[in-house]
Design a protein around this motif. Structure first.
Motif, mmCIF file in Angstrom:
data_model
loop_
_atom_site.group_PDB
_atom_site.id
_atom_site.type_symbol
_atom_site.label_atom_id
_atom_site.label_comp_id
_atom_site.label_asym_id
_atom_site.label_seq_id
_atom_site.Cartn_x
_atom_site.Cartn_y
_atom_site.Cartn_z
ATOM 1 N N GLU A 46 -10.244 -6.526 9.748
ATOM 2 C CA GLU A 46 -9.697 -5.227 9.337
ATOM 3 C C GLU A 46 -8.269 -5.376 8.820
ATOM 4 O O GLU A 46 -7.896 -4.749 7.822
ATOM 5 N N GLU A 47 -7.469 -6.211 9.478
ATOM 6 C CA GLU A 47 -6.100 -6.446 9.030
ATOM 7 C C GLU A 47 -6.073 -7.101 7.655
ATOM 8 O O GLU A 47 -5.288 -6.713 6.789
ATOM 9 N N VAL A 48 -6.958 -8.082 7.459
ATOM 10 C CA VAL A 48 -7.013 -8.767 6.168
ATOM 11 C C VAL A 48 -7.463 -7.802 5.075
ATOM 12 O O VAL A 48 -6.912 -7.794 3.968
ATOM 13 N N LEU A 49 -8.441 -6.957 5.376
ATOM 14 C CA LEU A 49 -8.906 -5.976 4.385
ATOM 15 C C LEU A 49 -7.795 -4.994 4.024
ATOM 16 O O LEU A 49 -7.647 -4.610 2.856
ATOM 17 N N THR A 50 -6.982 -4.610 5.009
ATOM 18 C CA THR A 50 -5.844 -3.727 4.745
ATOM 19 C C THR A 50 -4.843 -4.425 3.839
ATOM 20 O O THR A 50 -4.331 -3.827 2.884
ATOM 21 N N LYS A 51 -4.566 -5.692 4.122
ATOM 22 C CA LYS A 51 -3.629 -6.457 3.285
ATOM 23 C C LYS A 51 -4.160 -6.597 1.864
ATOM 24 O O LYS A 51 -3.399 -6.541 0.907
ATOM 25 N N ILE A 52 -5.472 -6.794 1.737
ATOM 26 C CA ILE A 52 -6.075 -6.912 0.404
ATOM 27 C C ILE A 52 -5.891 -5.611 -0.376
ATOM 28 O O ILE A 52 -5.527 -5.621 -1.556
ATOM 29 N N LYS A 53 -6.121 -4.477 0.294
ATOM 30 C CA LYS A 53 -5.946 -3.185 -0.381
ATOM 31 C C LYS A 53 -4.496 -2.989 -0.803
ATOM 32 O O LYS A 53 -4.219 -2.534 -1.922
ATOM 33 N N GLU A 54 -3.566 -3.322 0.089
ATOM 34 C CA GLU A 54 -2.147 -3.202 -0.250
ATOM 35 C C GLU A 54 -1.801 -4.105 -1.420
ATOM 36 O O GLU A 54 -1.076 -3.706 -2.334
ATOM 37 N N ASN A 55 -2.318 -5.311 -1.388
ATOM 38 C CA ASN A 55 -2.075 -6.262 -2.464
ATOM 39 C C ASN A 55 -2.574 -5.710 -3.791
ATOM 40 O O ASN A 55 -1.885 -5.799 -4.805
#
Length: 160
Positions: free
Chosen positions: A25-34
Motif C-alpha cells: 500500500e505504501e509503494v502504491l501511494t508513492k507510485i501515485k504521488e510519483n
C-alpha cells in the motif's frame, strides 16, 4: 503438539502477509504521488518555451523528470516483488490450512475413534478437493488482476 507448531507458523505467515500488504500500500501511494509529480513537471515542460526560459531552469526540470521516471521504475519493480511475496504467502497459508485441518481430523479421529477408515478417506478427499478449488479460485482472481495492473502501469509509463 504438531498442531500447535503449525498454528504458530500460520500466525507468523499471517503477520508477514499483513506487513507485506502494508508495504505494498505504501509503494502504491508513492507510485501515485510519483505519477502526479511527473505529470505536473511534464505539463510545465514546454518544448517551445525553451527559447524563452533560462537554460538552467529547463535543465533542472528535465533532470527532475528523468529522476522521477527512474524512481517510478524502481517503485514498480518493488510493487511486483511485493505482489509475488503476497502470492507466495497466500499459497503457503492455503497449504498450511490444509495441513492444520488434516492434523485436527487426525487428532480427533485418534482420540475419539469415531471415523472409520472409509469415512476418513472420504473426508481427506473432500479436503483435497476444497483446497484445490480454493487454489484455482485464487489463481483466477489474483493472476488477471496483477497482469492488468502491470499492463496499465506499462501503458501509463509508455505514454509519458
Amino acid at each position: 503438539m504438531v498442531k500447535d507448531y503449525l498454528i504458530k507458523l500460520q500466525n507468523e505467515i499471517l503477520s508477514h502477509k499483513l506487513e507485506t500488504q502494508k508495504s505494498l500500500e505504501e509503494v502504491l501511494t508513492k507510485i501515485k504521488e510519483n505519477q502526479v509529480f511527473l505529470s505536473m513537471l511534464e505539463e510545465e515542460e514546454d518544448k517551445n518555451a525553451s527559447v524563452f526560459t533560462p537554460f538552467d531552469y529547463t535543465t533542472r526540470n528535465s533532470e527532475n523528470i528523468k529522476k522521477l521516471r527512474e524512481e517510478y521504475q524502481v517503485l514498480y519493480e518493488e510493487e511486483m516483488k511485493l505482489r509475488k511475496m503476497l502470492e507466495s504467502d497466500s499459497d503457503r497459508l492455503t497449504e498450511l490450512n490444509s495441513v492444520i485441518k488434516v492434523a485436527r481430523v487426525t487428532e480427533y479421529s485418534s482420540e475419539a475413534n469415531e471415523l472409520t477408515a472409509g469415512e476418513f478417506e472420504k473426508f481427506k478427499i473432500l479436503e483435497i478437493q476444497e483446497t484445490e478449488r480454493q487454489r484455482i479460485a485464487r489463481e483466477l482472481h489474483d493472476s488477471p488482476v496483477q497482469t492488468l495492473t502491470a499492463i496499465v502501469h506499462n501503458i501509463e509509463y509508455c505514454n509519458r
